[in-house]
Design an enzyme around this catalytic site. Structure first.
Site, PDB file in Angstrom:
ATOM      1  CG  ASP A 102      -0.300   0.272   2.501  1.00  0.00           C
ATOM      2  OD1 ASP A 102       0.847  -0.187   2.677  1.00  0.00           O
ATOM      3  OD2 ASP A 102      -0.896   0.941   3.355  1.00  0.00           O
ATOM      4  CD  GLU A 103       4.692   2.323   2.948  1.00  0.00           C
ATOM      5  OE1 GLU A 103       5.439   3.286   3.210  1.00  0.00           O
ATOM      6  OE2 GLU A 103       4.875   1.178   3.392  1.00  0.00           O
TER       7      GLU A 103
HETATM    8 MG   LIG Z   1      -0.530   2.315   4.921  1.00  0.00          MG
END
Ligand SMILES: [Mg+2]
Length: 407
Positions: A102-103
């Protein structure tokens, strides 16, 4: 002058992903549980406010937050959303690093000529929410270390652009040095006697001192804190040195048959990975984590690189035997292929017989599993793990998400 770097990080990603498909979870305290349902691995801000942390056992969490909704993690779904975000961020910047599930890091450029970067950050953030349903925070700064620090403090749903040295210093002064990823307790303890407590203290410290205390990596962080980009964006994942599969055994394992079944499961997962990357291995290591007694490991070698189950299981059996300690209770296991060889240039030694029948069998097995679901065809030894295969939550693990830089 060099350009700016953006760091994009989804807010409470696993929880947000569950909310995308279960709208009724919005605004409720939600906890996502790990593979054996024992620990909270992600929590919503509402649940965090009740004191539940990542790693809190479910029985404690249920006491702290009895009204909470607890769901089991589903990495397959999280990867679907992760790839959707990756696609969208890619439309804003071609130079993009898939850092973790998620990055993302990417070069920040104004979307329109003359646009302020703060507006750019807001626009991208709002677009991602609209297109995926996921709230994210974006930080833009001169280096990736600064961008990550500023996005972390901008959470949730923030969009911050910190572009001048004065603005950087003002924010760094408020952040303890432990906010920097990689500077945990031990490294922070080394800095404390020199009065280095905040990120600004570290930035202002003597570079040679930092190098002595925190080695080369620490020195790179120091340069980045001072606005000197030395950690580039890596659009492609660096080539693998090692591929591995493994994890928790979902409880205590004493029976060697069950231990071997886990080993076979991990080898089957590892073979998928070898085939995906088009590599073979000559060396297989098996490491076993024992309850309160650390890890032991064993390694064995094959004369020729292989990705075939019969050969890898021979290696795994020998490695597990070396790692095994009679009378102990196992809780974790890792199976690792080191010494990877690229697809082209495999060469059989003079003593090897090619075995087209076994190669065919492996191809058929992979094709069936591809079409009808993972583990539909699997080695009978793994029948000792009925509970693991009965629960669809176990079909997909975080390390099965391919292409990210960081695990
Ligand atoms: Mg995150």
């Amino acid at each position: 002058m060099a350009g700016f770097i953006a760091h994009l990080d989804a807010d409470a990603f696993y929880v947000s992903a569950e909310r995308v498909r279960h709208a009724d979870l919005a605004n409720k305290p939600v906890g996502v549980l790990g593979n054996n349902g024992a620990c909270v691995i992600a929590k919503s801000y509402e649940m965090k406010a009740k004191g539940v942390k990542t790693g809190t056992p479910i029985w404690d969490a249920a006491k702290m937050c009895p009204e909470g909704v607890y769901v089991k993690r589903d990495f397959y779904w999280y990867e679907v959303l992760s790839r959707k975000m990756l696609g969208i961020v890619g439309t804003f910047s071609p130079k993009l690093e898939y850092y973790s599930i998620d990055e993302f890091f990417f070069h920040a450029e104004p979307l329109r000529h003359g646009q302020q970067l703060a507006t750019t950050a807001t626009t991208i953030r709002d677009h991602i929410l609209e297109a995926t349903g996921l709230p994210v925070t974006i930080g833009i700064a001169r280096t990736r270390t600064l961008a990550k620090l500023f996005s972390d403090t901008g959470k949730p749903f923030g969009a911050v652009a910190v572009l001048t040295r004065d603005h950087e210093r003002e924010l760094l002064a408020k952040m303890p040095v432990t906010e920097i990823s990689g500077i945990g307790g031990k490294r922070a303890d080394r800095l404390a006697p020199y009065g280095i407590r905040t990120c600004l203290d570290l930035a202002d410290a003597d570079g040679r001192l930092v190098k002595r205390l925190l080695t080369k990596t620490g020195h790179e962080i120091w340069m980045e804190l001072n606005g000197e980009p030395v950690m580039p964006i890596r659009p492609e994942r660096p080539p693998h040195q090692v591929l591995g599969r493994g994890g928790s055994l979902m409880g205590n394992v004493e029976d060697p048959k069950v231990l071997w079944a886990w080993c076979v499961r991990h080898v089957e997962r590892l073979i998928e990975e070898l085939r995906y990357h088009n590599v073979r291995t000559t060396t297989l290591a098996v490491e076993v984590g024992w309850k309160d007694q650390g890890w032991t490991g064993g390694t064995s070698n094959s004369p020729t690189p292989t990705d075939r189950i019969d050969e890898l299981l021979d290696l795994a059996r020998a490695s597990l035997r070396r790692a095994y300690v009679t009378g102990r209770t196992a809780t974790h296991m890792q199976v690792k292929a080191t010494e990877l060889r690229r697809g082209k240039g495999f060469q059989l030694s003079l003593f090897d017989k090619p075995d087209p029948k076994k190669d065919k069998l492996a191809t058929v097995k992979a094709a069936i599993n591809e079409k009808y679901g993972r583990f539909k065809v699997r080695t009978a030894t793994t029948l000792y793990l009925p509970a693991v295969y009965r629960d669809p939550a176990n079909e997909y693990d975080i390390c099965d998400v391919r292409g990210k830089v960081c695990f």
